[in-house]
Design an enzyme around this catalytic site. Sequence first.
Site, short mmCIF file in Angstrom:
data_model
loop_
_atom_site.label_atom_id
_atom_site.label_comp_id
_atom_site.label_asym_id
_atom_site.label_seq_id
_atom_site.Cartn_x
_atom_site.Cartn_y
_atom_site.Cartn_z
N LYS A 99 46.61 58.88 -17.73
CA LYS A 99 47.09 57.39 -18.15
C LYS A 99 46.01 56.79 -18.53
O LYS A 99 46.28 55.87 -19.41
CB LYS A 99 47.40 56.85 -16.59
CG LYS A 99 48.64 57.48 -16.07
CD LYS A 99 49.10 56.61 -14.62
CE LYS A 99 50.28 57.25 -14.04
NZ LYS A 99 50.82 56.67 -12.88
N ASN B 212 51.36 54.05 -18.83
CA ASN B 212 52.37 55.19 -18.09
C ASN B 212 53.66 55.26 -18.95
O ASN B 212 54.43 56.16 -18.54
CB ASN B 212 52.75 54.77 -16.63
CG ASN B 212 53.67 53.91 -16.58
OD1 ASN B 212 53.76 52.80 -17.10
ND2 ASN B 212 54.62 54.04 -15.61
N ASP C 287 53.90 51.08 -13.52
CA ASP C 287 53.84 51.44 -12.10
C ASP C 287 53.86 50.47 -11.07
O ASP C 287 54.39 50.82 -10.17
CB ASP C 287 52.54 52.49 -12.13
CG ASP C 287 52.38 54.00 -12.53
OD1 ASP C 287 53.45 54.53 -12.47
OD2 ASP C 287 51.39 54.30 -13.21
N ALA D 12 42.18 52.64 -6.17
CA ALA D 12 42.64 51.39 -7.00
C ALA D 12 41.98 51.42 -8.57
O ALA D 12 42.31 50.60 -9.44
CB ALA D 12 41.86 50.23 -6.29
N GLY D 13 41.00 52.46 -8.83
CA GLY D 13 40.34 52.35 -10.06
C GLY D 13 41.36 53.07 -11.10
O GLY D 13 40.84 53.33 -12.30
N GLY D 14 42.06 53.95 -10.73
CA GLY D 14 42.88 54.94 -11.21
C GLY D 14 43.98 54.30 -12.14
O GLY D 14 44.08 52.97 -11.97
#
Length: 259
Positions: free
Chosen positions: A72, A93, A109, A134-136
């Site tokens: 992503k 995404n 997402d 949370a950082g992805g």
Amino acid sequence: MNITGQTQIFPIVGHPVNKVFSPTAFNLWFKENDVNCCMVALDIPADGLSGFLSLLRGSPSFLGCSITYPHKQAALQYVDALTPQAERLGALNTIRREPDGRLVGDATDGRALVAAVRAGGGSIIGQTAMILGAGGGAGMAIADAFCAAGVVRLILADTDIERKKQAHQMVSTYWPEVEILDEARNIQVLVNATALGSKPSDPCPFNTQLIANADFVCDVISGQKLVEAASAFGTRLINGLEMGQAQVHPQLSFLGLTQ
């Protein structure tokens, strides 16, 4: 499904892809709406992403593609333009292929999860949410969409310190009215936006007290241990299948197939 020489392809691309939920929901929509397109899951390792996106750019047989873990953020460097949301998140995404081969990226997402929560009878408005990972790519999109949907407090958790800082920076910059908490307390919505739980040997992403006290538990992958824990405490679970179904409208809207 009647595959012909005119059938277009909208694949979901990741590594691995053996547990993705999207193809069933998308192919049902294509069938019910008489759209000559199909979704297939393509397992593309990191070193094959560039080659695949070159193929996507060069072939009008593709409408675009859906992007899942772990591509992503890496896919950003291969597109020609981004929606404002994807730009501020630094992840995407969904990729739309334009007739001239240009590639445009979006991040849906978060909007999909908000829709799935609402469909399950829940609400984000005025709530406190904790996002693991949370950082992805998915985690950032979910944090952004939760803020837009009216969450008032967020706990942003990530084992990668730099990614956690990026999530904090994004929320602080674009959603200054949302309070970022350091302590996990009084949480109504739990979100697992990591791959934790995909293997039988993995621990449960959240401790049992958090699950027992939450109104909703959301899991982008639906790991068995989290499913079992939510069931044991009677906590409503939004699973990966429901999120995959909720992806249909925002992704196909971005492709121009729905309003």
